[in-house]
Each structure stands twice: as C-alpha cells, then as structure tokens.
Design a protein around this motif. Sequence first.
Motif, PDB file in Angstrom:
ATOM      1  N   ILE A  18       0.874  -1.384  -0.009  1.00  0.00           N
ATOM      2  CA  ILE A  18       0.169  -0.109  -0.060  1.00  0.00           C
ATOM      3  C   ILE A  18       0.790   1.206  -0.130  1.00  0.00           C
ATOM      4  N   ARG A  19       0.445   2.073  -0.789  1.00  0.00           N
ATOM      5  CA  ARG A  19       1.296   3.394  -1.048  1.00  0.00           C
ATOM      6  C   ARG A  19       0.109   4.389  -1.332  1.00  0.00           C
ATOM      7  N   GLN A  20       0.626   5.761  -1.201  1.00  0.00           N
ATOM      8  CA  GLN A  20      -0.105   6.739  -1.507  1.00  0.00           C
ATOM      9  C   GLN A  20      -0.120   6.917  -3.126  1.00  0.00           C
ATOM     10  N   PHE A  21      -1.226   7.460  -3.665  1.00  0.00           N
ATOM     11  CA  PHE A  21      -1.457   7.785  -5.020  1.00  0.00           C
ATOM     12  C   PHE A  21      -0.289   8.532  -5.818  1.00  0.00           C
ATOM     13  N   LYS A  22      -0.048   8.213  -6.722  1.00  0.00           N
ATOM     14  CA  LYS A  22       0.955   9.041  -7.777  1.00  0.00           C
ATOM     15  C   LYS A  22       0.229   9.280  -9.158  1.00  0.00           C
ATOM     16  N   ALA A  23       0.360  10.403  -9.527  1.00  0.00           N
ATOM     17  CA  ALA A  23       0.059  10.851 -10.871  1.00  0.00           C
ATOM     18  C   ALA A  23      -0.143   9.875 -11.914  1.00  0.00           C
ATOM     19  N   GLY A  24       1.069   9.235 -12.330  1.00  0.00           N
ATOM     20  CA  GLY A  24       1.296   8.117 -12.986  1.00  0.00           C
ATOM     21  C   GLY A  24       0.328   6.686 -12.923  1.00  0.00           C
ATOM     22  N   ASP A  25      -0.376   6.738 -11.550  1.00  0.00           N
ATOM     23  CA  ASP A  25      -1.367   5.545 -11.346  1.00  0.00           C
ATOM     24  C   ASP A  25      -2.696   5.953 -12.209  1.00  0.00           C
ATOM     25  N   ALA A  26      -3.108   7.238 -12.674  1.00  0.00           N
ATOM     26  CA  ALA A  26      -4.272   7.138 -13.204  1.00  0.00           C
ATOM     27  C   ALA A  26      -4.839   6.383 -14.096  1.00  0.00           C
ATOM     28  N   GLU A  27      -4.009   6.050 -15.283  1.00  0.00           N
ATOM     29  CA  GLU A  27      -4.539   5.171 -16.012  1.00  0.00           C
ATOM     30  C   GLU A  27      -4.767   3.848 -15.718  1.00  0.00           C
ATOM     31  N   ASP A  28      -3.889   3.130 -14.756  1.00  0.00           N
ATOM     32  CA  ASP A  28      -4.295   1.817 -14.196  1.00  0.00           C
ATOM     33  C   ASP A  28      -5.374   2.053 -13.226  1.00  0.00           C
ATOM     34  N   LEU A  29      -5.523   3.079 -12.487  1.00  0.00           N
ATOM     35  CA  LEU A  29      -6.785   3.184 -11.644  1.00  0.00           C
ATOM     36  C   LEU A  29      -8.113   3.535 -12.457  1.00  0.00           C
ATOM     37  N   ALA A  30      -8.185   3.982 -13.563  1.00  0.00           N
ATOM     38  CA  ALA A  30      -9.242   4.103 -14.322  1.00  0.00           C
ATOM     39  C   ALA A  30      -9.656   2.488 -14.672  1.00  0.00           C
ATOM     40  N   GLU A  31      -8.702   1.739 -15.108  1.00  0.00           N
ATOM     41  CA  GLU A  31      -9.031   0.217 -15.372  1.00  0.00           C
ATOM     42  C   GLU A  31      -9.309  -0.584 -14.245  1.00  0.00           C
ATOM     43  N   VAL A  32      -8.912  -0.221 -13.194  1.00  0.00           N
ATOM     44  CA  VAL A  32      -9.360  -0.727 -11.897  1.00  0.00           C
ATOM     45  C   VAL A  32     -10.798  -0.148 -11.787  1.00  0.00           C
ATOM     46  N   PHE A  33     -10.951   0.525 -11.859  1.00  0.00           N
ATOM     47  CA  PHE A  33     -12.554   1.173 -11.689  1.00  0.00           C
ATOM     48  C   PHE A  33     -13.457   0.357 -12.713  1.00  0.00           C
ATOM     49  N   ARG A  34     -13.078   0.302 -14.004  1.00  0.00           N
ATOM     50  CA  ARG A  34     -13.836  -0.460 -15.007  1.00  0.00           C
ATOM     51  C   ARG A  34     -14.203  -1.860 -14.579  1.00  0.00           C
ATOM     52  N   ALA A  35     -12.886  -2.422 -14.363  1.00  0.00           N
ATOM     53  CA  ALA A  35     -12.758  -3.778 -13.994  1.00  0.00           C
ATOM     54  C   ALA A  35     -13.700  -4.077 -12.769  1.00  0.00           C
TER      55      ALA A  35
END
Length: 171
Positions: A18-35
């Motif tokens: 577990i770590r804090q959010f980084k701006a570079g995570d946005a694309e992966d998190l969009a996919e986590v949301f969709r999935a």
Amino acid sequence: MKGDAEDGAPGSKGRYKIRQFKAGDAEDLAEVFRAAVHGIASRYYSPEQINAWCPGAPPAETIGQKLSDGRAVWVAIGENDTPVAFIDLESDGHIDMLFCHPRAAGQGVAAALYVRLETVALRQGLKLLYVEASEAARGFFERQGFAVDRRRVFERRGVKIHNYRMVKILD
C-alpha cells in the motif's frame, strides 16, 4: 502524509503493498474502476445499470484530476508495481471511491486499504466516516462497522441505480 510509507497489506500474505497515489497511477486506476464495476458490481446490477454507471474506463486525465484534488488516496499495488485497488478519503470523512480489481478481490486488499484510511482519519481527528456504497460494497462496509443510513435511488444516463448511504462513528 507522515507514517504512510509503503508496507505490506495485512491479510494479503505480503503480495500487495500500500502506498499513496501518484499521478502516474491514473491510467491503471481507471482500469481498476472499470474492471471492478463490470466484474464485481455486475453481480448485483443489471447490464443496463452497469453500462450507465461505467460504459468503459474513464479517461485517465479525469481520474487523475479527481484523485489529485487534495483528498488522501491510497493504492494497493501487486506484481510489477501494478495498482490492483484504491481508496480515497475527503477532508470531511467522505469515502468517495473504493474499487478493487476482480483478480485481487477476496484477498484482504480492500480491508488493508480501509485500515490505512481509518488510521489516518483517527489521527486527523475525524469523528465520522460516510460513504455511498454500492450493493456490491455494502457488505464490506458493514464488516468494517458501518451502518446503513438509507437506501438511495438516483439516475445515471437516464437509468435508475441504487446505493446505500452508510456511516461509521469513530471512537
């Protein structure tokens, strides 16, 4: 935040960090949301409701802007530093997003993210946490000590969907 260094997720056998959010995570998190919506919430909502809620992965820029607005955001990462789940906390105690990729569901990742969030909320002196939990997330939040305040029905893209306003008083 102080004390939020990367560490293992309890209950997940050290497979996730577990770590804090980084701006570079946005694309992966969009996919986590969709999935999560299409792979987990689809067990509780109709295909029409799922497509109204999340017709596809939101643009990474949209997720990045939302998660960079001052709220606290934690990300669970798996192999190859790939995000598999995330949770956020707004300054008033609102949890707006908790999403877990189906491949990581049931492994304690969401619970580890929640423990991190509640620890920080207590440290910040928050007295109450609240969330609008989907049907899929309701049981998870009940296990964390939240109580249903009321069932909410709303429209998204002309389709009625429901969720639950849930609250937890912090000691």
